[in-house]
Structures are given as C-alpha cells and as structure tokens.
Design a protein around this motif. Structure first.
Motif, PDB file in Angstrom:
ATOM      1  N   MET A   1      28.898  50.180  44.997  1.00 23.27           N
ATOM      2  CA  MET A   1      29.332  49.184  45.963  1.00 23.27           C
ATOM      3  C   MET A   1      29.891  48.125  45.487  1.00 23.27           C
ATOM      4  N   ARG A   2      31.246  47.436  45.977  1.00 20.65           N
ATOM      5  CA  ARG A   2      32.026  46.467  45.389  1.00 20.65           C
ATOM      6  C   ARG A   2      31.066  45.112  45.559  1.00 20.65           C
ATOM      7  N   ARG A   3      31.092  44.342  44.541  1.00 17.32           N
ATOM      8  CA  ARG A   3      30.217  43.129  44.556  1.00 17.32           C
ATOM      9  C   ARG A   3      30.459  42.150  45.662  1.00 17.32           C
ATOM     10  N   LEU A   4      31.497  42.091  46.045  1.00 24.34           N
ATOM     11  CA  LEU A   4      31.695  41.066  47.090  1.00 24.34           C
ATOM     12  C   LEU A   4      32.096  41.722  48.467  1.00 24.34           C
ATOM     13  N   GLU A   5      31.763  42.672  48.748  1.00 27.55           N
ATOM     14  CA  GLU A   5      32.106  43.584  50.163  1.00 27.55           C
ATOM     15  C   GLU A   5      31.669  42.490  51.086  1.00 27.55           C
ATOM     16  N   ASP A   6      32.617  42.407  52.196  1.00 27.48           N
ATOM     17  CA  ASP A   6      32.404  41.436  53.532  1.00 27.48           C
ATOM     18  C   ASP A   6      32.144  40.116  53.212  1.00 27.48           C
ATOM     19  N   LYS A   7      32.510  39.485  51.761  1.00 25.32           N
ATOM     20  CA  LYS A   7      32.446  38.152  51.625  1.00 25.32           C
ATOM     21  C   LYS A   7      33.927  37.482  51.794  1.00 25.32           C
ATOM     22  N   VAL A   8      33.682  36.175  51.983  1.00 21.42           N
ATOM     23  CA  VAL A   8      35.029  35.372  52.434  1.00 21.42           C
ATOM     24  C   VAL A   8      34.911  34.160  51.173  1.00 21.42           C
ATOM     25  N   ALA A   9      35.764  34.280  50.585  1.00 24.50           N
ATOM     26  CA  ALA A   9      35.948  33.158  49.392  1.00 24.50           C
ATOM     27  C   ALA A   9      36.982  32.515  49.589  1.00 24.50           C
ATOM     28  N   VAL A  10      37.137  30.884  49.455  1.00 25.47           N
ATOM     29  CA  VAL A  10      38.098  29.913  49.297  1.00 25.47           C
ATOM     30  C   VAL A  10      38.222  29.583  47.874  1.00 25.47           C
ATOM     31  N   ILE A  11      39.626  29.778  47.492  1.00 24.76           N
ATOM     32  CA  ILE A  11      39.809  29.457  45.836  1.00 24.76           C
ATOM     33  C   ILE A  11      40.916  28.256  45.884  1.00 24.76           C
ATOM     34  N   THR A  12      40.619  27.289  45.622  1.00 22.07           N
ATOM     35  CA  THR A  12      41.805  26.234  45.397  1.00 22.07           C
ATOM     36  C   THR A  12      42.323  26.427  43.783  1.00 22.07           C
ATOM     37  N   GLY A  13      43.756  25.946  43.836  1.00 21.48           N
ATOM     38  CA  GLY A  13      44.541  26.282  43.007  1.00 21.48           C
ATOM     39  C   GLY A  13      44.600  27.593  42.633  1.00 21.48           C
ATOM     40  N   ALA A  14      44.808  28.539  43.761  1.00 22.49           N
ATOM     41  CA  ALA A  14      44.586  29.902  43.562  1.00 22.49           C
ATOM     42  C   ALA A  14      46.156  30.468  43.273  1.00 22.49           C
ATOM     43  N   GLY A  15      47.179  29.848  43.485  1.00 23.63           N
ATOM     44  CA  GLY A  15      48.463  30.300  43.343  1.00 23.63           C
ATOM     45  C   GLY A  15      48.889  30.639  42.189  1.00 23.63           C
ATOM     46  N   SER A  16      48.220  30.294  41.015  1.00 25.79           N
ATOM     47  CA  SER A  16      48.584  30.730  39.760  1.00 25.79           C
ATOM     48  C   SER A  16      47.253  30.696  38.704  1.00 25.79           C
ATOM     49  N   GLY A  17      47.480  31.105  37.515  1.00 17.37           N
ATOM     50  CA  GLY A  17      46.513  30.743  36.575  1.00 17.37           C
ATOM     51  C   GLY A  17      45.284  31.522  36.698  1.00 17.37           C
ATOM     52  N   MET A  18      44.132  30.650  36.316  1.00 19.10           N
ATOM     53  CA  MET A  18      42.843  31.294  36.611  1.00 19.10           C
ATOM     54  C   MET A  18      42.437  31.359  38.083  1.00 19.10           C
ATOM     55  N   GLY A  19      42.753  30.505  38.964  1.00 14.95           N
ATOM     56  CA  GLY A  19      42.424  30.930  40.246  1.00 14.95           C
ATOM     57  C   GLY A  19      43.094  32.190  40.930  1.00 14.95           C
ATOM     58  N   ARG A  20      44.422  32.643  40.435  1.00 17.97           N
ATOM     59  CA  ARG A  20      45.092  33.743  40.931  1.00 17.97           C
ATOM     60  C   ARG A  20      44.435  34.997  40.424  1.00 17.97           C
ATOM     61  N   ALA A  21      43.881  34.818  39.215  1.00 19.35           N
ATOM     62  CA  ALA A  21      43.371  35.930  38.481  1.00 19.35           C
ATOM     63  C   ALA A  21      41.864  36.267  39.026  1.00 19.35           C
ATOM     64  N   THR A  22      41.490  34.905  39.576  1.00 18.65           N
ATOM     65  CA  THR A  22      40.004  35.231  40.161  1.00 18.65           C
ATOM     66  C   THR A  22      40.302  35.881  41.697  1.00 18.65           C
ATOM     67  N   ALA A  23      41.101  35.288  42.164  1.00 18.37           N
ATOM     68  CA  ALA A  23      41.568  35.981  43.686  1.00 18.37           C
ATOM     69  C   ALA A  23      41.896  37.243  43.502  1.00 18.37           C
ATOM     70  N   ARG A  24      42.463  37.947  42.660  1.00 18.92           N
ATOM     71  CA  ARG A  24      42.797  39.222  42.515  1.00 18.92           C
ATOM     72  C   ARG A  24      41.610  39.981  42.357  1.00 18.92           C
ATOM     73  N   LEU A  25      40.701  39.596  41.328  1.00 20.16           N
ATOM     74  CA  LEU A  25      39.526  40.293  41.095  1.00 20.16           C
ATOM     75  C   LEU A  25      38.692  40.374  42.471  1.00 20.16           C
ATOM     76  N   PHE A  26      38.537  39.160  43.046  1.00 25.56           N
ATOM     77  CA  PHE A  26      37.574  38.908  43.985  1.00 25.56           C
ATOM     78  C   PHE A  26      38.007  40.052  45.287  1.00 25.56           C
ATOM     79  N   VAL A  27      39.205  40.248  45.530  1.00 26.53           N
ATOM     80  CA  VAL A  27      39.898  41.075  46.240  1.00 26.53           C
ATOM     81  C   VAL A  27      39.586  42.304  45.966  1.00 26.53           C
ATOM     82  N   ALA A  28      39.713  42.730  44.724  1.00 28.51           N
ATOM     83  CA  ALA A  28      39.351  44.217  44.023  1.00 28.51           C
ATOM     84  C   ALA A  28      37.913  44.281  44.612  1.00 28.51           C
ATOM     85  N   GLU A  29      36.990  43.335  44.414  1.00 28.52           N
ATOM     86  CA  GLU A  29      35.736  43.512  44.452  1.00 28.52           C
ATOM     87  C   GLU A  29      35.220  43.399  46.031  1.00 28.52           C
ATOM     88  N   GLY A  30      36.313  43.390  47.084  1.00 34.51           N
ATOM     89  CA  GLY A  30      35.984  43.521  48.617  1.00 34.51           C
ATOM     90  C   GLY A  30      36.094  42.236  49.390  1.00 34.51           C
TER      91      GLY A  30
END
Length: 248
Positions: A1-30
């Motif tokens: 099971m994906r580790r963040l299935e059905d979760k909603v995350a708010v990430i600031t500074g998510a347009g680039s860098g560490m924030g964007r990489a985190t958003a990409r991984l979080f989406v991949a994890e559901g």
C-alpha cells in the motif's frame, strides 16, 4: 500500500527545489497535494505536472491571511488537511553579522521563522478536526551549529528548532506530531538549478563529510518518513539530513 494513500498534504515552497521533490514523492505515495508558493509560475508548473492530485495556491507565508487562505483552499478542494510541510525559506548572502541590513533581517524572520509559526498555528484546528496529523518544518543544519557569515540565517533556523520542540509538546495530546528536517548543503532551484529538479547536481567534495551536495530527493525521502506512519512514535525531532555536517 502507498504510504500516504488518501492523505492531503500542504507544502509551502513547493514550486521548486526540496518542496517540489517532496510533492512529487507524496503524490507517488498516494497523497493529494497543495503546491503553495510565492512564485505563481513555479507553483502552476508543478501542479500541472501532478495533474488532478495537486492544486497551486499563492502564499506569502509571512502573512497570516495568506496562510489561512492556503489551508482553506486545501479543505475546499480536497476536504481536509492531514500534513503540513512548512518548507518555504531562503538564506541570502553570506555576510558578517554587522553587515546584515535591518530590512533584510525582517524579511528573513518573516519567511523563515514567522512563516513556520503561522503555519503551525493555523493548521491546528484542521488537524484537530481529523483527530490528529503531522507538521514538518524545514530548519537547517545551521540551526544546530554555527557557520561564519550565516549568523542571522542560523538564528532563524535555530528558532525553528526550538519551535519544533515546543510545538511537539503542546500538540502531543491532540495526536499531532511535529518534527523538523535540518538540511545541509542541498542543491536546489534556489541555488541555481532548474525549478523542476532536472539540473545535474554539480560535484563539490567540500559540501559535506560524504563528499557531495545533498539532493532534493533525499530531503523528500526524509519528509515522507516523517509524514507517514513509519514515524508514528516520532515527535519533537530535528533530523539532520546533511551528509555529516552537524557531526563535524
């Protein structure tokens, strides 16, 4: 099971860098993700990359109204907030303490410390409504040790470290876990790389004890650990992801 299935995350500074990489991984994890950034073009590009799993929201994290609107947008679109990653921040030039401009110091404080405080303050009712949740803050290795020319920046990030400790204790009874990540020298969009993370990380042996820069994806992996049930008994931790910088 994906580790963040059905979760909603708010990430600031998510347009680039560490924030964007985190958003990409979080989406991949559901997860569904709010891409919150002061740079509207970067935020939109990131949201477009992630499709229906993301929305872009403009935010100046130093402004309480913006922070509240960001969280309200998450609830309006996705129904709730489970995870807040207070990631937005910047360092500015390396310079002696007595050369730091007072107006710049105010801006540094507004984004790097006040912004984190406001994020925690205004996400609390949303997380309480869910019976708990997760807050992750971006501090810095410089919040844990000194570095010449970064006294002002280190002071703000040291404040994030202390805020993380205190908030974790304040919110434990609400089942809200609060931790921070303390990056070392990470090659990100703010350091001259492409916002989408496509630039090659340059070689620089002096960046860490491990002999290289850190990658944004390595911060994202730490954020995933802290956001997921893998860290269900972890709160009040300021986690260095720094290649050994703090150890030195």
């Amino acid at each position: 099971m994906r580790r963040l299935e059905d979760k909603v995350a708010v990430i600031t500074g998510a347009g680039s860098g560490m924030g964007r990489a985190t958003a990409r991984l979080f989406v991949a994890e559901g997860a569904k993700v709010v891409i919150a950034d002061i740079n509207d073009d970067n935020a939109k590009a990131a949201a477009d990359e992630f499709g229906d799993a993301a929305i872009a929201v403009h935010v100046d994290v130093s402004k309480a109204d913006d922070v509240q609107a960001m969280l309200d947008a998450a609830v309006t679109t996705f129904g709730k907030v489970d995870i807040l990653f207070n990631n937005a921040g910047f360092s500015g030039p390396h310079q002696p303490l007595d050369a730091v401009d007072d107006a710049f110091l105010d801006t540094l404080y507004g984004v790097n410390l006040r912004g984190v405080y406001l994020g925690i303050k205004y996400v609390i009712p949303h997380l309480r409504a869910n019976g708990g949740g997760v807050v992750i803050n971006t501090a810095s290795a410089m919040g844990l040790k000194g570095r010449k020319g970064l006294a002002a920046y280190g002071a703000m990030k040291g404040g994030v470290v202390a805020l993380t400790y205190g908030a974790a204790l304040d919110l434990a009874e609400d089942n809200i876990r609060v931790n921070s990540i303390c990056p070392g020298m990470i090659f990100t969009g703010l350091a001259g790389a492409a916002a989408d993370g496509s630039s090659k990380v340059p070689d620089y042996a002096g960046a860490s004890a491990l002999g290289r820069f850190g990658r944004a994806e390595e911060i994202a992996s730490a954020a995933l650990f802290l956001a997921s049930d893998d860290s269900s008994f972890v709160t009040g931790v300021n986690l260095p992801v720094d290649g050994g910088m703090v150890a030195g």
